[in-house]
Design a protein around this motif. Sequence first.
Motif, PDB file in Angstrom:
ATOM      1  N   LEU A  90       6.646  16.362  -8.565  1.00 33.86           N
ATOM      2  CA  LEU A  90       7.580  16.460  -7.632  1.00 33.86           C
ATOM      3  C   LEU A  90       6.686  17.050  -6.270  1.00 33.86           C
ATOM      4  O   LEU A  90       7.003  16.556  -5.057  1.00 33.86           O
ATOM      5  CB  LEU A  90       8.805  16.987  -7.780  1.00 33.86           C
ATOM      6  N   GLU A  91       6.063  17.979  -6.318  1.00 36.72           N
ATOM      7  CA  GLU A  91       5.307  18.481  -5.580  1.00 36.72           C
ATOM      8  C   GLU A  91       4.140  17.596  -5.057  1.00 36.72           C
ATOM      9  O   GLU A  91       4.032  17.531  -3.863  1.00 36.72           O
ATOM     10  CB  GLU A  91       4.547  19.938  -5.956  1.00 36.72           C
ATOM     11  N   ASP A  92       3.419  17.003  -5.951  1.00 28.90           N
ATOM     12  CA  ASP A  92       2.434  15.918  -5.413  1.00 28.90           C
ATOM     13  C   ASP A  92       3.109  14.696  -4.688  1.00 28.90           C
ATOM     14  O   ASP A  92       2.449  14.158  -3.712  1.00 28.90           O
ATOM     15  CB  ASP A  92       1.557  15.449  -6.822  1.00 28.90           C
ATOM     16  N   ILE A  93       4.003  14.458  -5.416  1.00 28.26           N
ATOM     17  CA  ILE A  93       4.789  13.027  -4.540  1.00 28.26           C
ATOM     18  C   ILE A  93       5.073  13.407  -2.889  1.00 28.26           C
ATOM     19  O   ILE A  93       4.824  12.386  -2.198  1.00 28.26           O
ATOM     20  CB  ILE A  93       6.133  12.830  -5.219  1.00 28.26           C
ATOM     21  N   LYS A  94       5.245  14.793  -2.549  1.00 30.15           N
ATOM     22  CA  LYS A  94       5.390  14.902  -1.245  1.00 30.15           C
ATOM     23  C   LYS A  94       4.266  14.568  -0.330  1.00 30.15           C
ATOM     24  O   LYS A  94       4.566  14.231   0.839  1.00 30.15           O
ATOM     25  CB  LYS A  94       5.895  16.458  -0.980  1.00 30.15           C
ATOM     26  N   ASN A  95       2.876  14.303  -0.748  1.00 29.45           N
ATOM     27  CA  ASN A  95       1.819  13.856  -0.192  1.00 29.45           C
ATOM     28  C   ASN A  95       1.512  12.573  -0.074  1.00 29.45           C
ATOM     29  O   ASN A  95       0.583  12.163   0.299  1.00 29.45           O
ATOM     30  CB  ASN A  95       0.520  14.861  -0.656  1.00 29.45           C
ATOM     31  N   LEU A  96       2.423  11.511  -0.979  1.00 27.19           N
ATOM     32  CA  LEU A  96       2.134  10.168  -1.193  1.00 27.19           C
ATOM     33  C   LEU A  96       2.998   9.390  -0.023  1.00 27.19           C
ATOM     34  O   LEU A  96       3.995  10.144   0.318  1.00 27.19           O
ATOM     35  CB  LEU A  96       2.472   9.872  -2.438  1.00 27.19           C
ATOM     36  N   ASP A  97       2.444   8.291   0.076  1.00 24.13           N
ATOM     37  CA  ASP A  97       3.071   7.382   1.153  1.00 24.13           C
ATOM     38  C   ASP A  97       3.983   6.458   0.363  1.00 24.13           C
ATOM     39  O   ASP A  97       3.670   5.473  -0.423  1.00 24.13           O
ATOM     40  CB  ASP A  97       2.256   6.705   1.854  1.00 24.13           C
ATOM     41  N   LEU A  98       5.325   6.870   0.047  1.00 22.30           N
ATOM     42  CA  LEU A  98       6.139   6.073  -0.401  1.00 22.30           C
ATOM     43  C   LEU A  98       6.938   5.216  -0.045  1.00 22.30           C
ATOM     44  O   LEU A  98       7.240   5.008   1.037  1.00 22.30           O
ATOM     45  CB  LEU A  98       7.209   7.174  -1.150  1.00 22.30           C
ATOM     46  N   MET A  99       7.295   4.130  -0.934  1.00 18.66           N
ATOM     47  CA  MET A  99       8.183   2.828  -0.538  1.00 18.66           C
ATOM     48  C   MET A  99       9.294   3.613   0.164  1.00 18.66           C
ATOM     49  O   MET A  99       9.837   4.611  -0.452  1.00 18.66           O
ATOM     50  CB  MET A  99       8.555   1.968  -1.561  1.00 18.66           C
ATOM     51  N   GLU A 152      13.691  12.100  -3.011  1.00 22.73           N
ATOM     52  CA  GLU A 152      14.342  13.164  -2.313  1.00 22.73           C
ATOM     53  C   GLU A 152      15.634  13.549  -2.873  1.00 22.73           C
ATOM     54  O   GLU A 152      15.887  14.804  -2.785  1.00 22.73           O
ATOM     55  CB  GLU A 152      14.634  12.624  -0.731  1.00 22.73           C
ATOM     56  N   LYS A 153      16.398  12.670  -3.216  1.00 21.13           N
ATOM     57  CA  LYS A 153      17.932  13.048  -3.771  1.00 21.13           C
ATOM     58  C   LYS A 153      17.481  13.669  -5.122  1.00 21.13           C
ATOM     59  O   LYS A 153      18.220  14.692  -5.358  1.00 21.13           O
ATOM     60  CB  LYS A 153      18.363  11.643  -4.271  1.00 21.13           C
ATOM     61  N   ILE A 154      16.479  13.303  -5.994  1.00 20.84           N
ATOM     62  CA  ILE A 154      16.299  14.011  -7.196  1.00 20.84           C
ATOM     63  C   ILE A 154      15.703  15.378  -6.709  1.00 20.84           C
ATOM     64  O   ILE A 154      16.353  16.390  -7.563  1.00 20.84           O
ATOM     65  CB  ILE A 154      15.075  13.406  -7.811  1.00 20.84           C
ATOM     66  N   ILE A 155      14.884  15.693  -5.851  1.00 20.05           N
ATOM     67  CA  ILE A 155      14.403  17.000  -5.494  1.00 20.05           C
ATOM     68  C   ILE A 155      15.608  17.851  -5.302  1.00 20.05           C
ATOM     69  O   ILE A 155      15.849  18.837  -5.502  1.00 20.05           O
ATOM     70  CB  ILE A 155      13.323  16.977  -4.417  1.00 20.05           C
ATOM     71  N   ASN A 156      16.514  17.294  -4.209  1.00 21.43           N
ATOM     72  CA  ASN A 156      17.653  18.015  -3.618  1.00 21.43           C
ATOM     73  C   ASN A 156      18.542  18.485  -4.751  1.00 21.43           C
ATOM     74  O   ASN A 156      19.249  19.290  -5.050  1.00 21.43           O
ATOM     75  CB  ASN A 156      18.432  17.280  -2.574  1.00 21.43           C
ATOM     76  N   ARG A 157      18.814  17.530  -5.795  1.00 22.22           N
ATOM     77  CA  ARG A 157      19.583  17.819  -7.013  1.00 22.22           C
ATOM     78  C   ARG A 157      19.127  18.824  -7.905  1.00 22.22           C
ATOM     79  O   ARG A 157      19.854  19.752  -8.319  1.00 22.22           O
ATOM     80  CB  ARG A 157      19.623  16.382  -7.842  1.00 22.22           C
ATOM     81  N   ARG A 158      17.721  18.817  -7.998  1.00 24.03           N
ATOM     82  CA  ARG A 158      16.969  19.953  -8.981  1.00 24.03           C
ATOM     83  C   ARG A 158      17.178  21.027  -8.142  1.00 24.03           C
ATOM     84  O   ARG A 158      17.334  22.396  -8.887  1.00 24.03           O
ATOM     85  CB  ARG A 158      15.778  19.381  -8.956  1.00 24.03           C
ATOM     86  N   LEU A 159      17.088  21.414  -7.018  1.00 24.43           N
ATOM     87  CA  LEU A 159      17.152  22.466  -6.099  1.00 24.43           C
ATOM     88  C   LEU A 159      18.455  23.138  -6.292  1.00 24.43           C
ATOM     89  O   LEU A 159      18.852  24.182  -6.627  1.00 24.43           O
ATOM     90  CB  LEU A 159      16.789  22.378  -4.867  1.00 24.43           C
ATOM     91  N   LEU A 178       0.686  -1.458   0.033  1.00 26.19           N
ATOM     92  CA  LEU A 178       0.107   0.100   0.212  1.00 26.19           C
ATOM     93  C   LEU A 178       0.948   1.276  -0.047  1.00 26.19           C
ATOM     94  O   LEU A 178       0.394   2.392   0.359  1.00 26.19           O
ATOM     95  CB  LEU A 178      -0.908   0.036   1.153  1.00 26.19           C
ATOM     96  N   LYS A 179       2.213   1.550  -0.522  1.00 26.51           N
ATOM     97  CA  LYS A 179       2.909   2.320  -0.480  1.00 26.51           C
ATOM     98  C   LYS A 179       3.048   2.505  -2.373  1.00 26.51           C
ATOM     99  O   LYS A 179       3.240   1.485  -2.626  1.00 26.51           O
ATOM    100  CB  LYS A 179       3.926   2.142   0.153  1.00 26.51           C
ATOM    101  N   TYR A 180       3.591   3.777  -2.575  1.00 25.88           N
ATOM    102  CA  TYR A 180       3.832   4.206  -3.949  1.00 25.88           C
ATOM    103  C   TYR A 180       5.256   3.899  -4.220  1.00 25.88           C
ATOM    104  O   TYR A 180       6.100   4.039  -3.448  1.00 25.88           O
ATOM    105  CB  TYR A 180       3.520   5.579  -4.310  1.00 25.88           C
TER     106      TYR A 180
END
Length: 161
Positions: free
Chosen positions: A127-136, A144-151, A35-37
């Motif tokens: 990436l904004e929507d993903i912050k609200n998902l329950d991820l594996m 998280e690494k992708i977001i940090n790299r893009r920032l 039940l996780k993305y």
Amino acid sequence: MTEKYPIPGVALVLFNRDGDKILLAKRLLSSHENLKYGCPGGKVENGHTLLETVYKELQEETGLEEKDLTVSPKMMGFISSNYYSNIDQQFICLWFSSQLKEEKEICFIEKNNEGKNKTEKWGFFSLEDIKNLDLMTDTYEVVEKIINRRLFEVKIKDNVI
């Protein structure tokens, strides 16, 4: 006592055509994080290369094929390692990325041996929507690494650093 070894696997971060969304689905029948993305991926079978496994898992889980991608999947330099006590198993996953040639809805859903859906419908999430998902766990670490790299890339581009 039989010694257990980590199971090697691969996962694919698949971006949409514009490169601003990632393909994910909620895992319904996962042995370790139900039940996780998560992204498409799976175990490397004996005799298969990493890239063969990426394509096999992509096709099995989403119905997408090599011809649907703009480029051959490339290793991202991310490796995740997770131990799941409920199945007493360690997984080591090498992460790849690629991009779709054109926008398309993915209606394919992989079934297990009993005919049950292994995931909910696949979808592209910003990436904004993903912050609200329950991820594996490993998907969370990589996103998280992708977001940090893009920032970081934006800061360099804007001469902030």
